[in-house]
Every structure is written in C-alpha cells, then in structure tokens.
Scaffold this active site. Structure first.
Site, PDB file in Angstrom:
ATOM      1  N   TYR A 127      -1.052 -16.358 -69.737  1.00 45.46           N
ATOM      2  CA  TYR A 127      -2.485 -16.416 -70.032  1.00 45.46           C
ATOM      3  C   TYR A 127      -3.180 -17.382 -69.094  1.00 45.46           C
ATOM      4  O   TYR A 127      -2.530 -18.121 -68.349  1.00 45.46           O
ATOM      5  CB  TYR A 127      -2.711 -16.814 -71.499  1.00 45.46           C
ATOM      6  CG  TYR A 127      -2.460 -18.282 -71.824  1.00 45.46           C
ATOM      7  CD1 TYR A 127      -1.170 -18.799 -71.858  1.00 45.46           C
ATOM      8  CD2 TYR A 127      -3.515 -19.151 -72.091  1.00 45.46           C
ATOM      9  CE1 TYR A 127      -0.946 -20.143 -72.171  1.00 45.46           C
ATOM     10  CE2 TYR A 127      -3.299 -20.485 -72.403  1.00 45.46           C
ATOM     11  CZ  TYR A 127      -2.026 -20.977 -72.435  1.00 45.46           C
ATOM     12  OH  TYR A 127      -1.806 -22.297 -72.735  1.00 45.46           O
ATOM     13  N   ARG A 146      -3.219 -18.974 -60.062  1.00 46.37           N
ATOM     14  CA  ARG A 146      -2.124 -19.381 -60.948  1.00 46.37           C
ATOM     15  C   ARG A 146      -1.653 -18.200 -61.792  1.00 46.37           C
ATOM     16  O   ARG A 146      -0.457 -18.044 -62.036  1.00 46.37           O
ATOM     17  CB  ARG A 146      -2.548 -20.552 -61.826  1.00 46.37           C
ATOM     18  CG  ARG A 146      -1.377 -21.122 -62.629  1.00 46.37           C
ATOM     19  CD  ARG A 146      -1.742 -22.386 -63.363  1.00 46.37           C
ATOM     20  NE  ARG A 146      -2.796 -22.162 -64.329  1.00 46.37           N
ATOM     21  CZ  ARG A 146      -3.440 -23.127 -64.992  1.00 46.37           C
ATOM     22  NH1 ARG A 146      -3.119 -24.399 -64.774  1.00 46.37           N
ATOM     23  NH2 ARG A 146      -4.391 -22.851 -65.847  1.00 46.37           N
ATOM     24  N   ARG A 152      11.698  -2.022 -79.674  1.00 46.09           N
ATOM     25  CA  ARG A 152      12.139  -3.389 -79.374  1.00 46.09           C
ATOM     26  C   ARG A 152      13.448  -3.344 -78.601  1.00 46.09           C
ATOM     27  O   ARG A 152      14.413  -2.715 -79.051  1.00 46.09           O
ATOM     28  CB  ARG A 152      12.321  -4.183 -80.667  1.00 46.09           C
ATOM     29  CG  ARG A 152      12.770  -5.620 -80.434  1.00 46.09           C
ATOM     30  CD  ARG A 152      12.803  -6.404 -81.732  1.00 46.09           C
ATOM     31  NE  ARG A 152      13.157  -7.800 -81.494  1.00 46.09           N
ATOM     32  CZ  ARG A 152      14.404  -8.281 -81.540  1.00 46.09           C
ATOM     33  NH1 ARG A 152      15.428  -7.481 -81.834  1.00 46.09           N
ATOM     34  NH2 ARG A 152      14.637  -9.562 -81.319  1.00 46.09           N
ATOM     35  N   LYS A 188       2.498 -20.301 -66.943  1.00 44.81           N
ATOM     36  CA  LYS A 188       1.604 -20.437 -68.109  1.00 44.81           C
ATOM     37  C   LYS A 188       1.879 -19.318 -69.112  1.00 44.81           C
ATOM     38  O   LYS A 188       1.104 -18.367 -69.250  1.00 44.81           O
ATOM     39  CB  LYS A 188       0.147 -20.452 -67.649  1.00 44.81           C
ATOM     40  CG  LYS A 188      -0.808 -21.048 -68.675  1.00 44.81           C
ATOM     41  CD  LYS A 188      -2.131 -21.398 -68.037  1.00 44.81           C
ATOM     42  CE  LYS A 188      -3.207 -21.770 -69.020  1.00 44.81           C
ATOM     43  NZ  LYS A 188      -2.917 -22.942 -69.846  1.00 44.81           N
ATOM     44  N   GLU A 213       3.588 -34.136 -70.117  1.00 43.32           N
ATOM     45  CA  GLU A 213       2.164 -33.770 -70.173  1.00 43.32           C
ATOM     46  C   GLU A 213       1.733 -33.725 -71.629  1.00 43.32           C
ATOM     47  O   GLU A 213       2.538 -33.947 -72.537  1.00 43.32           O
ATOM     48  CB  GLU A 213       1.913 -32.429 -69.480  1.00 43.32           C
ATOM     49  CG  GLU A 213       2.688 -31.282 -70.092  1.00 43.32           C
ATOM     50  CD  GLU A 213       2.573 -29.963 -69.324  1.00 43.32           C
ATOM     51  OE1 GLU A 213       1.562 -29.736 -68.638  1.00 43.32           O
ATOM     52  OE2 GLU A 213       3.514 -29.159 -69.435  1.00 43.32           O
TER      53      GLU A 213
HETATM   54  N1  PDD Z   1      -4.240 -25.527 -71.480  1.00 47.17           N
HETATM   55  N2  PDD Z   1      -0.672 -28.513 -69.428  1.00 47.17           N
HETATM   56  C1  PDD Z   1      -0.571 -27.602 -70.403  1.00 47.17           C
HETATM   57  C2  PDD Z   1       0.699 -27.529 -71.174  1.00 47.17           C
HETATM   58  C3  PDD Z   1      -1.654 -26.750 -70.686  1.00 47.17           C
HETATM   59  O1  PDD Z   1      -1.551 -25.834 -71.661  1.00 47.17           O
HETATM   60  C4  PDD Z   1      -2.853 -26.878 -69.940  1.00 47.17           C
HETATM   61  C5  PDD Z   1      -4.039 -25.971 -70.168  1.00 47.17           C
HETATM   62  C6  PDD Z   1      -2.920 -27.856 -68.923  1.00 47.17           C
HETATM   63  C7  PDD Z   1      -4.143 -28.058 -68.070  1.00 47.17           C
HETATM   64  O2  PDD Z   1      -4.330 -27.004 -67.166  1.00 47.17           O
HETATM   65  P1  PDD Z   1      -5.783 -26.595 -66.660  1.00 47.17           P
HETATM   66  O3  PDD Z   1      -6.393 -27.830 -66.101  1.00 47.17           O
HETATM   67  O4  PDD Z   1      -5.534 -25.571 -65.616  1.00 47.17           O
HETATM   68  O5  PDD Z   1      -6.546 -26.077 -67.849  1.00 47.17           O
HETATM   69  C8  PDD Z   1      -1.804 -28.646 -68.700  1.00 47.17           C
HETATM   70  C9  PDD Z   1      -5.300 -24.561 -71.746  1.00 47.17           C
HETATM   71  C10 PDD Z   1      -6.665 -25.110 -71.525  1.00 47.17           C
HETATM   72  C11 PDD Z   1      -5.108 -24.006 -73.147  1.00 47.17           C
HETATM   73  O6  PDD Z   1      -3.965 -23.760 -73.495  1.00 47.17           O
HETATM   74  O7  PDD Z   1      -6.083 -23.773 -73.865  1.00 47.17           O
END
Ligand code: PDD
Length: 286
Positions: A32, A51, A100, A150, A182
C-alpha cells in the site's frame, strides 16, 4: 459518501467489494501507499509511486497500472471527493485466484486487485498532536525482516498502537537489539546538542518519503543529520525527538517510556522542521 476506486471502476464506498479469496484478505499478500493532500494537491506523489513500484517488484507482483495512470487516479480521487486536506490510500494485492493456495497464482490469469480511497483530515496548522507533542513507549520489534517493503502486514503495528494506548501513551517505537528501528507507522528521530539522528536505510525500516524530504530540507537549512542507529537510552537522554510520516508530517515526541525529553514540551528543532516541511511541501505540492 465517498467514491472509491476498485479494479477499474469508481463506486460508492458501500458498493465497493473484493473477493473472500483475495490474497490480500487471506495472506496479507499486498502492498500500500498513503499520499497526503494539502490544499487539494498531492505531496510527493512521484516519491510514493516510486516506492510502490519498488515494493511490487520486490514481491514479484504485477503493477496494476503505470505511473501516469496512477497519477491520474490520484487526481480523480481528490477531485471526485473534493479533498482539500486529507490522504489518498491505495492498495495492491496479488488478486483473487478463485481459491486458497500458498503458491503465487499465474499473473497471466490472476490480475492484481487495486483499490484507492480518500480520507479527510484537518489542516496541518491545527493539529493538536503537533502542538502538545507525543508520548511514546518502546516495544520489541518482532516484525519480519523486510520492513522496507510497504506490505499490508499491519497486525503488529496495530498491536503496538494498542500497547501504547494501554500505557496511556500516544504511540510506540519498535526496538531491536537495544536499538530503535522506527515507530509503528512512522520514522523515529532524536536531537542531541543540535545534531539530528535517524536510523540509516536498510531492510530494517520503511524508507520514509517524509524522512527523505526532511533530510533534504534539513541540509538546506544547514542542520546536521546523522544517519545511524541509536539506543533507547540515548533516545531517553536526547534533548528532543520527533517522528515523520505522510500523515504526521513532522510531529514532536515529548516523552519516551514516561521519561520527559528536554523541557517536556515540543522542542525547537522539531518545531522548526515541522514548519519547514509543511512550507516546502506546500510549495512543491502538485
Ligand atoms: N505509514 N515507517 C512505517 C512503519 C510506516 O508505516 C510509515 C508510513 C513510515 C513513514 O513513511 P512515509 O514518510 O513515506 O509516510 C515509516 C503510513 C503513513 C501509514 O501506514 O498510514
């Protein structure tokens, strides 16, 4: 009623459906992106698109559309829903093979599932979290080893947020081998003696688009940024801390595991970076 995009069609949100056999639903086999909308314009869509295509390639998953179509769909989502301040969320899964099975389906016959929807937020200026600053707790990072992709495997991040809530905190920072990786849904930063520190890019963290922009803006403002890991102890002894993400922009952190940082109020570096980030993003938004 939102108009949402599902596999080539715009439909009212209550009519939008995907199959019970969708691999996103059964196996979290999907990725996503979240792109912020300010003043009806998109912040760094090219960064998010790049990304997304990287996440898809790393998982050997077909891209549902090319970059120009992705952009057109984002603009259409914003326009159809009249978004001034908000987000565009998109998700791509390996699709619905009709049953599945662990093995990846043949991409020639199983097309990816592609959905896109909008969310409304307030303006960045009247954000209570940013004014007050966030409290975070630290929790073990037990996620998988490819956090740079992601994926929609968000169960543990959701649990992290619930652990924070149970501890009367706003969010959690993940810790592995004593080092902060993070935040649950954001990148983590600390400031000590004017030096800004954030973990270097690797498979251990998501390569934040906001992180990259903040690195650029900090350098332009002659602020020093070190890309290296830091311990929980170092974080608790920092003058300031903050998080970055598409939805949080730059948001100050004022305590870690109940230990107040600096004055216990949003610090000057985090506050300045938030201002710069919002100003510059506004100027660059398209
Ligand atoms: N989250 N680290 C993680 C684990 C994240 O899920 C996110 C973003 C970031 C920051 O990435 P960016 O600056 O590209 O948004 C770092 C999004 C916003 C979410 O899950 O809603």
């Amino acid at each position: 009623m939102r108009s949402v995009y599902v596999n080539g069609e715009w439909v009212d949100e209550d009519k939008a459906t995907v199959s019970v056999f969708d691999r996103g639903f059964l196996m979290a086999d999907g990725v996503y992106e979240v792109t912020t909308v300010i003043d009806g314009k998109l912040i760094d869509l090219p960064g998010h698109a790049a990304r997304l295509f990287r996440s898809l390639a790393e998982l050997d998953m077909a891209a549902p559309v090319d970059a120009p179509t992705l952009e057109a769909l984002h603009r259409e989502a914003v326009a159809r829903n009249g978004i001034v301040f908000g987000r565009v969320y998109l998700q791509v899964t390996r699709g619905n093979p009709g049953d599945r099975d662990f093995a990846f389906p043949d991409p020639a016959t199983t097309k990816p599932t592609f959905v896109l929807f909008t969310q409304v937020t307030g303006s960045p200026e009247d954000n209570a979290d940013a004014k007050r600053g966030l409290s975070v707790i630290t929790v073990p990072d037990i996620r998988w080893g490819r956090r740079d992709i992601k994926t929609v495997q968000l169960l543990y991040p959701a649990m992290g947020k619930m652990m924070a809530k149970a501890a009367n905190a706003d969010d959690a920072w993940f810790v592995e081998d004593g080092l902060v990786t993070e935040g649950t849904s954001n990148n983590a930063w600390i400031v000590k003696g004017g030096r800004i520190v954030t973990r270097a890019l690797s498979h251990d963290i998501l390569h934040g688009i906001t992180r990259a922009a903040v690195m650029r803006y900090a350098a332009e403002a002659q602020m020093e940024v070190e890309e290296r890991s830091f311990t929980v102890e170092e974080a608790k002894a920092a003058d300031e801390a903050f998080i970055t993400s598409a939805s949080a922009f730059v948001t100050p952190v004022i305590s870690i595991d109940g230990v107040a940082l600096g004055t216990g109020k949003p610090g000057p570096v985090a506050s300045r970076l938030r201002e710069i980030y919002i100003d510059e993003s506004r100027k660059a938004a398209r």
